[in-house]
Design a protein around this motif. Structure first.
Motif, PDB file in Angstrom:
ATOM      1  N   LEU A  66     -18.949   2.000 -49.798  1.00  0.00           N
ATOM      2  CA  LEU A  66     -19.229   0.618 -50.189  1.00  0.00           C
ATOM      3  C   LEU A  66     -18.227  -0.339 -49.545  1.00  0.00           C
ATOM      4  N   ASN A  67     -16.959   0.051 -49.517  1.00  0.00           N
ATOM      5  CA  ASN A  67     -15.943  -0.790 -48.870  1.00  0.00           C
ATOM      6  C   ASN A  67     -16.218  -0.944 -47.376  1.00  0.00           C
ATOM      7  N   GLN A  68     -16.622   0.133 -46.726  1.00  0.00           N
ATOM      8  CA  GLN A  68     -16.931   0.064 -45.296  1.00  0.00           C
ATOM      9  C   GLN A  68     -18.133  -0.838 -45.040  1.00  0.00           C
ATOM     10  N   ILE A  69     -19.149  -0.711 -45.886  1.00  0.00           N
ATOM     11  CA  ILE A  69     -20.336  -1.561 -45.740  1.00  0.00           C
ATOM     12  C   ILE A  69     -19.979  -3.026 -45.972  1.00  0.00           C
ATOM     13  N   ALA A  70     -19.161  -3.291 -46.987  1.00  0.00           N
ATOM     14  CA  ALA A  70     -18.759  -4.669 -47.274  1.00  0.00           C
ATOM     15  C   ALA A  70     -17.958  -5.256 -46.115  1.00  0.00           C
ATOM     16  N   LYS A  71     -17.038  -4.468 -45.571  1.00  0.00           N
ATOM     17  CA  LYS A  71     -16.229  -4.940 -44.441  1.00  0.00           C
ATOM     18  C   LYS A  71     -17.122  -5.250 -43.244  1.00  0.00           C
ATOM     19  N   THR A  72     -18.052  -4.350 -42.951  1.00  0.00           N
ATOM     20  CA  THR A  72     -18.979  -4.550 -41.837  1.00  0.00           C
ATOM     21  C   THR A  72     -19.852  -5.778 -42.072  1.00  0.00           C
ATOM     22  N   THR A  81     -27.666  -1.958 -42.540  1.00  0.00           N
ATOM     23  CA  THR A  81     -29.092  -1.637 -42.555  1.00  0.00           C
ATOM     24  C   THR A  81     -29.562  -1.291 -43.965  1.00  0.00           C
ATOM     25  N   ALA A  82     -30.848  -1.427 -44.157  1.00  0.00           N
ATOM     26  CA  ALA A  82     -31.460  -1.049 -45.430  1.00  0.00           C
ATOM     27  C   ALA A  82     -31.268   0.444 -45.679  1.00  0.00           C
ATOM     28  N   ASP A  83     -31.256   1.237 -44.612  1.00  0.00           N
ATOM     29  CA  ASP A  83     -31.064   2.680 -44.741  1.00  0.00           C
ATOM     30  C   ASP A  83     -29.680   3.007 -45.310  1.00  0.00           C
ATOM     31  N   GLU A  84     -28.652   2.301 -44.855  1.00  0.00           N
ATOM     32  CA  GLU A  84     -27.304   2.520 -45.378  1.00  0.00           C
ATOM     33  C   GLU A  84     -27.242   2.193 -46.865  1.00  0.00           C
ATOM     34  N   LEU A  85     -27.860   1.097 -47.230  1.00  0.00           N
ATOM     35  CA  LEU A  85     -27.872   0.712 -48.643  1.00  0.00           C
ATOM     36  C   LEU A  85     -28.664   1.714 -49.477  1.00  0.00           C
ATOM     37  N   GLN A  86     -29.757   2.223 -48.941  1.00  0.00           N
ATOM     38  CA  GLN A  86     -30.565   3.219 -49.645  1.00  0.00           C
ATOM     39  C   GLN A  86     -29.769   4.518 -49.827  1.00  0.00           C
ATOM     40  N   GLN A  87     -29.022   4.923 -48.810  1.00  0.00           N
ATOM     41  CA  GLN A  87     -28.195   6.128 -48.918  1.00  0.00           C
ATOM     42  C   GLN A  87     -27.143   5.964 -50.011  1.00  0.00           C
ATOM     43  N   LEU A  88     -26.556   4.782 -50.070  1.00  0.00           N
ATOM     44  CA  LEU A  88     -25.563   4.511 -51.098  1.00  0.00           C
ATOM     45  C   LEU A  88     -26.211   4.541 -52.483  1.00  0.00           C
ATOM     46  N   ARG A  89     -27.383   3.953 -52.601  1.00  0.00           N
ATOM     47  CA  ARG A  89     -28.124   3.947 -53.872  1.00  0.00           C
ATOM     48  C   ARG A  89     -28.437   5.384 -54.317  1.00  0.00           C
ATOM     49  N   LEU A  90     -28.865   6.233 -53.376  1.00  0.00           N
ATOM     50  CA  LEU A  90     -29.168   7.628 -53.693  1.00  0.00           C
ATOM     51  C   LEU A  90     -27.912   8.390 -54.133  1.00  0.00           C
ATOM     52  N   ALA A  91     -26.786   8.095 -53.501  1.00  0.00           N
ATOM     53  CA  ALA A  91     -25.526   8.741 -53.889  1.00  0.00           C
ATOM     54  C   ALA A  91     -25.138   8.359 -55.307  1.00  0.00           C
ATOM     55  N   VAL A  92     -25.352   7.108 -55.669  1.00  0.00           N
ATOM     56  CA  VAL A  92     -25.060   6.655 -57.033  1.00  0.00           C
ATOM     57  C   VAL A  92     -25.982   7.371 -58.019  1.00  0.00           C
ATOM     58  N   GLN A  93     -27.269   7.477 -57.693  1.00  0.00           N
ATOM     59  CA  GLN A  93     -28.215   8.168 -58.572  1.00  0.00           C
ATOM     60  C   GLN A  93     -27.833   9.636 -58.746  1.00  0.00           C
ATOM     61  N   LYS A  94     -27.417  10.276 -57.661  1.00  0.00           N
ATOM     62  CA  LYS A  94     -27.005  11.681 -57.727  1.00  0.00           C
ATOM     63  C   LYS A  94     -25.801  11.848 -58.644  1.00  0.00           C
ATOM     64  N   THR A  95     -24.865  10.915 -58.556  1.00  0.00           N
ATOM     65  CA  THR A  95     -23.686  10.969 -59.409  1.00  0.00           C
ATOM     66  C   THR A  95     -24.065  10.771 -60.868  1.00  0.00           C
ATOM     67  N   TRP A  96     -24.987   9.848 -61.134  1.00  0.00           N
ATOM     68  CA  TRP A  96     -25.445   9.640 -62.510  1.00  0.00           C
ATOM     69  C   TRP A  96     -26.077  10.904 -63.058  1.00  0.00           C
ATOM     70  N   GLN A  97     -26.838  11.609 -62.239  1.00  0.00           N
ATOM     71  CA  GLN A  97     -27.457  12.863 -62.679  1.00  0.00           C
ATOM     72  C   GLN A  97     -26.393  13.902 -63.037  1.00  0.00           C
ATOM     73  N   LEU A  98     -25.321  13.919 -62.277  1.00  0.00           N
ATOM     74  CA  LEU A  98     -24.235  14.844 -62.550  1.00  0.00           C
ATOM     75  C   LEU A  98     -23.576  14.516 -63.887  1.00  0.00           C
ATOM     76  N   LEU A  99     -23.492  13.237 -64.208  1.00  0.00           N
ATOM     77  CA  LEU A  99     -22.827  12.811 -65.434  1.00  0.00           C
ATOM     78  C   LEU A  99     -23.672  13.007 -66.693  1.00  0.00           C
ATOM     79  N   LYS A 100     -24.969  13.200 -66.525  1.00  0.00           N
ATOM     80  CA  LYS A 100     -25.841  13.358 -67.700  1.00  0.00           C
ATOM     81  C   LYS A 100     -25.780  14.753 -68.250  1.00  0.00           C
TER      82      LYS A 100
END
Length: 100
Positions: A66-72, A81-100
Motif C-alpha cells: 500500500l505504501n509503494q502504491i501510494a508513493k507511486t 493500475t486497477a490490477d494492483e489495487l485488485q491484488q491488494l484487495r484480494l490480499a486483504v480478503q485473504k487475511t480476513w479469512q485467516l483471522l476468522k
C-alpha cells in the motif's frame, strides 16, 4: 505443600493504584494481587500463535504494498493500475479469512 513466591515490579503510580484498591477491600497489596491473579478468568486467544504470526506477516506485506502504491500514485497518479489495487484487495480478503 510447598509455596512459591512470585515477584513483579511496579512504578510508583501503579503501586499507589494497587495499594488504594487493596485498602478498599481490606487487604494488603500482596493479598490483593494474589486474589486478582487467582480469581481472574483467562480468555482463550481467538487465534493460535502460528496464525497470529502469519496474519501479522501478511498485514505487514499489505502495508508495504500500500505504501509503494501510494508513493507511486503521488508521483504519477495514472501509473497505479486497477490490477494492483485488485491484488491488494484480494490480499486483504485473504487475511480476513485467516483471522476468522
Amino acid at each position: 505443600m510447598q509455596r512459591t513466591q512470585i515477584n513483579f515490579r511496579l512504578d510508583e503510580t501503579e503501586y499507589q493504584k494497587l495499594t488504594t484498591s487493596a485498602r478498599a477491600y481490606g487487604l494488603t497489596p500482596s493479598k490483593y494481587a494474589q486474589k486478582l491473579a487467582l480469581d481472574s478468568r483467562l480468555v482463550r486467544p481467538r487465534l493460535l500463535p502460528e496464525k497470529q504470526q502469519a496474519a501479522v506477516r501478511q498485514l505487514q506485506g499489505i502495508g508495504n504494498n500500500l505504501n509503494q502504491i501510494a508513493k507511486t500514485a503521488h508521483i504519477d497518479p495514472e501509473s497505479v493500475t486497477a490490477d494492483e489495487l485488485q491484488q491488494l484487495r484480494l490480499a486483504v480478503q485473504k487475511t480476513w479469512q485467516l483471522l476468522k
